[in-house]
Write an enzyme that holds these catalytic residues in place. Structure first.
Site, PDB file in Angstrom:
ATOM      1  N   ASN A 148     -12.296  29.067  21.187  1.00  0.00           N
ATOM      2  CA  ASN A 148     -12.380  30.520  21.332  1.00  0.00           C
ATOM      3  C   ASN A 148     -12.676  30.783  22.804  1.00  0.00           C
ATOM      4  O   ASN A 148     -13.813  30.648  23.240  1.00  0.00           O
ATOM      5  CB  ASN A 148     -13.505  31.075  20.432  1.00  0.00           C
ATOM      6  N   TRP A 149     -11.627  31.124  23.523  1.00  0.00           N
ATOM      7  CA  TRP A 149     -11.781  31.264  24.979  1.00  0.00           C
ATOM      8  C   TRP A 149     -12.496  32.556  25.389  1.00  0.00           C
ATOM      9  O   TRP A 149     -12.812  32.743  26.553  1.00  0.00           O
ATOM     10  CB  TRP A 149     -10.410  31.185  25.665  1.00  0.00           C
ATOM     11  N   LYS A 150     -12.687  33.462  24.461  1.00  0.00           N
ATOM     12  CA  LYS A 150     -13.324  34.748  24.773  1.00  0.00           C
ATOM     13  C   LYS A 150     -12.601  35.396  25.959  1.00  0.00           C
ATOM     14  O   LYS A 150     -11.388  35.237  26.082  1.00  0.00           O
ATOM     15  CB  LYS A 150     -14.825  34.544  25.034  1.00  0.00           C
TER      16      LYS A 150
ATOM     17  N   HIS B 244     -16.108  38.319  14.834  1.00  0.00           N
ATOM     18  CA  HIS B 244     -17.003  37.516  15.683  1.00  0.00           C
ATOM     19  C   HIS B 244     -18.266  38.336  15.962  1.00  0.00           C
ATOM     20  O   HIS B 244     -18.198  39.559  16.108  1.00  0.00           O
ATOM     21  CB  HIS B 244     -16.297  37.145  16.991  1.00  0.00           C
TER      22      HIS B 244
ATOM     23  N   GLU C 239     -19.886  38.815  18.559  1.00  0.00           N
ATOM     24  CA  GLU C 239     -19.811  39.640  19.778  1.00  0.00           C
ATOM     25  C   GLU C 239     -19.045  40.934  19.502  1.00  0.00           C
ATOM     26  O   GLU C 239     -19.360  41.984  20.069  1.00  0.00           O
ATOM     27  CB  GLU C 239     -19.156  38.817  20.910  1.00  0.00           C
TER      28      GLU C 239
ATOM     29  N   GLU D  56     -21.389  30.928  12.212  1.00  0.00           N
ATOM     30  CA  GLU D  56     -21.846  30.951  13.592  1.00  0.00           C
ATOM     31  C   GLU D  56     -23.212  31.640  13.675  1.00  0.00           C
ATOM     32  O   GLU D  56     -23.273  32.879  13.805  1.00  0.00           O
ATOM     33  CB  GLU D  56     -20.842  31.703  14.473  1.00  0.00           C
TER      34      GLU D  56
ATOM     35  N   GLY E 160     -23.548  30.247  22.632  1.00  0.00           N
ATOM     36  CA  GLY E 160     -23.663  30.322  24.089  1.00  0.00           C
ATOM     37  C   GLY E 160     -25.067  30.062  24.613  1.00  0.00           C
ATOM     38  O   GLY E 160     -25.355  30.324  25.776  1.00  0.00           O
TER      39      GLY E 160
ATOM     40  N   SER F 254     -22.608  26.529  20.269  1.00  0.00           N
ATOM     41  CA  SER F 254     -23.010  25.419  21.146  1.00  0.00           C
ATOM     42  C   SER F 254     -22.539  24.055  20.643  1.00  0.00           C
ATOM     43  O   SER F 254     -23.231  23.056  20.834  1.00  0.00           O
ATOM     44  CB  SER F 254     -24.525  25.428  21.376  1.00  0.00           C
TER      45      SER F 254
ATOM     46  N   GLY G  88     -16.710  27.889  21.862  1.00  0.00           N
ATOM     47  CA  GLY G  88     -16.573  28.722  23.056  1.00  0.00           C
ATOM     48  C   GLY G  88     -16.623  27.876  24.310  1.00  0.00           C
ATOM     49  O   GLY G  88     -15.624  27.298  24.746  1.00  0.00           O
ATOM     50  N   GLY G  89     -17.815  27.743  24.889  1.00  0.00           N
ATOM     51  CA  GLY G  89     -17.989  27.096  26.197  1.00  0.00           C
ATOM     52  C   GLY G  89     -17.293  25.756  26.339  1.00  0.00           C
ATOM     53  O   GLY G  89     -16.585  25.523  27.334  1.00  0.00           O
TER      54      GLY G  89
END
Ligand code: PGA
Length: 256
Positions: A12-14, A103, A105, A175, A181, A214, A235-236
């Site tokens: 998930n590159w956001k 999500h 966010e 999640e 993150g 994470s 993500g990261g």
């Protein structure tokens, strides 16, 4: 991992990566995956920003690598006066297969609710897109002992009105918000326990359920060793080809 469900490793590159940067990522990751046969690979998915998807769609056949494309959001209507929005029809034009829905966010910063999540899931399914539905509790909810009831409520609201056949198209991602993150991963056995509850609420043994929050090369093995965890929504650690490759490697159903 469970041998009856194919693992799925999803980046998930956001709001990271221009189209050019996305192409450079594919170029770097492709040779790392070349030595592996199709049948030992998990499903690999890149959920990229809208602007990168058409370019990635064009680049993938040339790369001869079997990534799937995903979006990170969509609007529930097929078309109309919704300035700035993107519909499922528009995503299908570029062979997008998956779409992240709900999500945390999006729920927190863009006012998405259980109702909009349910409407988007229905619109995605009507257009043959596979929703990746995100659920998870905040730190305050975890500390108050509300995790199980909250997650179950989110799951039930997401699937309201869906038939058992439609359920088979879904992927879920557990999640925990406090793990996203932050570098604070949920303990593998606790993630496994909550994912087991989600599976029970779905009453379907085929639906893949991912862990997200994470996930990194140094904790992925422990997570993937759990029987209920079918992969990751990352993500990261999905932003660099080297680290994403290590996560894909850990999700390979057959080790060489
Ligand atoms: P993270 O993000 O891996 O950077 O914690 C996961 C997600 O938000 O899907």
């Amino acid at each position: 991992m469970n041998p009856n469900r194919k693992p799925l490793m999803a980046g998930n590159w956001k709001m990271y990566k221009t189209a050019r940067e996305a192409l450079a990522f594919i170029e770097a990751l492709t040779p790392m995956l070349k030595p592996f046969h199709d049948d030992e690979m998990p499903d690999v998915l890149l959920c990229a920003p809208f602007t990168a998807l058409p370019f990635m769609h064009q680049a993938l056949p040339k790369a001869q690598t079997d990534f799937s494309l995903g979006a990170q959001n969509m609007e529930a209507h097929d078309e109309g006066a919704y300035t700035g929005e993107i519909s499922a029809r528009m995503l299908k034009e570029w062979d997008v297969e998956f779409v992240i829905i709900g999500h945390s966010e999006r729920r927190e910063y863009f006012n998405e609710t259980d109702e909009t999540v349910n409407a988007k899931i229905k619109a995605a399914l009507a257009n043959h897109l596979r929703p990746i539905v995100c659920v998870g509790e905040s730190l305050a909810q975890r500390e108050a002992g509300e995790t199980d009831a909250w997650v179950e409520k989110q799951v039930k609201a997401a699937i309201a009105g869906l038939s058992p056949e439609q359920l088979e198209w879904l992927v879920f991602a557990y999640e925990p918000i406090w793990a996203i993150g932050t570098g604070k991963v949920c303990e593998a056995d606790e993630a496994n326990r909550v994912i087991g509850l989600i599976r029970k609420a779905l009453n379907n043994a085929h639906v893949r359920i991912l862990y997200g929050g994470s996930m990194k090369p140094d904790n992925v093995e422990g997570l993937m060793a759990q029987p209920e965890i079918d992969g990751g929504l990352v993500g990261g650690a999905s932003l660099q080809p080297e680290s994403f490759f290590q996560l894909i490697r850990a999700a390979m159903p057959v080790r060489v």
